[in-house]
Design an enzyme around this catalytic site. Structure first.
Site, PDB file in Angstrom:
ATOM      1  N   ASP A   1      29.985   2.766  -4.753  1.00  0.00           N
ATOM      2  CA  ASP A   1      29.992   3.290  -3.303  1.00  0.00           C
ATOM      3  C   ASP A   1      31.385   2.831  -2.430  1.00  0.00           C
ATOM      4  OD1 ASP A   1      28.773   5.075  -1.654  1.00  0.00           O
ATOM      5  OD2 ASP A   1      27.643   3.689  -0.636  1.00  0.00           O
TER       6      ASP A   1
ATOM      7  N   ARG B   1       0.826  -1.189  -0.040  1.00  0.00           N
ATOM      8  CA  ARG B   1      -0.014   0.047  -0.083  1.00  0.00           C
ATOM      9  C   ARG B   1       0.712   1.360  -0.192  1.00  0.00           C
ATOM     10  NH1 ARG B   1      -2.786  -3.616   3.518  1.00  0.00           N
ATOM     11  NH2 ARG B   1      -4.793  -4.268   2.701  1.00  0.00           N
TER      12      ARG B   1
END
Length: 363
Positions: free
Chosen positions: A266, A219
Site C-alpha cells: 500500500d 455475534r
C-alpha cells in the site's frame, strides 16, 4: 559472474549449495546449478526473485493518481525496484473517471519494466469505509468503469479491481469476472452473508484484510471472518501500524488453505521519495513511521514490500520460506501471473541478493 548463496528460492522452496551464473552481459542468468568446488565471485546469504507488489499507489515522490502517465509509471517502478520489488500493480485510487481512464491508457501505452498490470481501488466503495479516499468521487460500479475494464483486458493487461461487493450490481460483477478481471472485496461494509454471496458471484480476493472494513465480533463475524474462513486470497499490510502482529498471525493460522495470504505494501510516494506529498489537495506526511492526513488518519503506507517481509518475520515469527512466498509466488498466483523464477533467461534486474539481515547486496 558466479553468485553463490547459502539459500536460493527456487521451485517454491529454499535450496542449498546452488549458484547462479550470469551471462556475458551481466544482464541475464545463464545457468542455475550446484556450486560444487567452484569459487564464486560473490557469496550472499539468500537469492530470491524480486518481490511482486499488488498495491502500489506511488513511489519515488510520484503518486499514480497525480501522474497517470508512462513517465510516472517508470518513476514509481524504478523507485520500488531499488528497494527490492521487481513487479508492481500501480494502483489508481478513487478519483474522477478521467483519472481512471488516463491511468488505464498509461499502463496500456507504457513499456516500463516491472509493470505487471493495474490495480483499480475504488471508486466503487462504501462511503463509510472510504478511509482517505475522497467521498465526492465515490459511485456505483457503472458502464464507464466497465468500458475501462474491457479496454484493459482487450489489451491483455492484468487487472485487479477493489470494490465494495455489497454495493455492486451482481450482473456487472459477473461481467467483470468474465473479462478476466480479478475482483477483490475492500473498503466494504459487507456482513458475512453478503461476503459469502460475493465470493459465489466472482470475488476471489480481499484487499488489505482488516483495514477499511468492519471488525469481527462474537455475534457479527462480518467480512473479516468470512474472508479468513474462505479459500479466497487475502492481501495484508505488515508495516506494524495498519494491523497488529497478533491479528496477522491469527489470519494466517486460521486459513483453511494455508497459502492464500500474501503481503502488499500500500506504498505511497514517500517510499523512495520525500516524507510528504499531496493527495486530494491535502498534505500527507510521515509521522512516527506512519503516513497521516491533516486529521491524523492513516493515508496509505510508508513501507516497501521487502521491508514488509522483514517486519512480518520479526513481528510474528513467520518462517523465512513462508515469508518469501508471501511477497513473490503467492501474489503472482493470486493475480494469475506466471511465476518469476530464478532460471536461465531471467533478467538480473529481477534477481534479489540479500545478506543475513535481509539487506540488499549490490554487485
Amino acid at each position: 559472474m558466479l553468485i553463490a548463496a547459502d539459500r536460493i528460492w527456487t521451485g517454491g522452496a529454499l535450496a542449498q549449495g546452488m549458484a547462479v551464473q550470469l551471462d556475458a552481459s551481466g544482464a541475464g542468468i545463464a545457468a542455475l546449478r550446484p556450486l560444487g568446488a567452484d569459487t564464486p565471485d560473490l557469496r550472499v546469504a539468500l537469492l530470491m526473485p524480486g518481490c511482486t507488489d499488488l498495491q502500489v499507489n506511488g513511489g519515488g515522490g510520484v503518486l499514480f493518481n497525480a501522474d497517470p502517465t508512462p513517465a510516472g509509471l517508470r518513476a514509481i517502478a524504478e523507485a520500488h525496484l531499488r528497494l527490492g520489488t521487481a513487479a508492481i500493480l500501480p494502483t489508481v485510487i478513487t478519483d474522477a473517471p478521467e483519472v481512471l481512464e488516463a491511468a488505464a491508457e498509461a499502463v496500456i501505452a507504457g513499456d516500463a519494466p516491472g509493470i505487471a498490470g493495474i490495480h483499480i481501488e475504488g471508486p466503487h466503495i462504501a462511503p463509510e469505509r472510504r478511509g482517505t479516499h475522497e467521498a465526492r468521487f465515490i459511485r456505483p460500479l457503472d458502464a464507464r468503469t466497465m468500458a475501462v475494464l474491457a479496454r484493459l483486458r482487450g489489451a491483455r493487461v492484468p487487472v485487479l479491481l477493489t470494490l465494495a461487493p455489497e454495493l455492486a450490481d451482481p450482473a456487472l460483477l459477473r461481467q467483470a469476472a468474465g473479462l478476466g478481471v480479478v475482483i477483490s472485496a475492500g473498503h466494504s461494509m459487507a456482513d458475512a452473508a453478503q461476503t459469502r454471496a460475493a465470493l459465489a458471484g466472482g470475488v476471489t480476493m480481499f484487499t488489505h484484510l482488516y483495514n477499511a472494513m468492519p471488525q469481527m465480533t462474537s455475534r457479527a463475524p462480518g467480512i473479516v471472518a468470512a474472508a479468513i474462513l474462505s479459500d479466497a486470497w487475502c492481501g495484508m499490510i505488515a508495516d506494524g501500524i495498519h494491523v497488529a502482529p497478533e491479528m496477522l498471525a491469527l489470519a494466517m493460522a486460521a486459513r483453511p488453505v494455508e497459502e492464500r495470504c500474501f503481503l502488499i505494501s500500500d506504498a505511497m510516494p514517500s517510499v523512495g521519495g520525500a516524507a510528504q506529498f499531496s493527495l486530494y489537495g491535502m498534505q500527507i506526511r510521515v509521522q512516527d513511521g506512519a503516513l497521516v492526513n491533516p486529521q491524523g488518519a492513516l493515508a496509505g503506507a510508508h513501507v516497501d514490500l521487502l521491508e514488509s517481509m522483514r517486519r512480518l518475520m520479526a513481528m510474528t515469527g513467520t518462517p523465512l520460506a513462508r515469508a518469501i512466498a508471501m511477497v513473490t509466488d503467492l501474489p503472482r498466483r493470486a493475480m494469475r501471473l506466471p511465476p518469476l523464477e530464478i532460471a536461465p533467461g531471467m533478467a538480473t534486474r529481477d534477481l534479489l541478493a540479500l545478506d543475513e539481515a535481509q539487506a540488499i547486496v549490490r554487485w
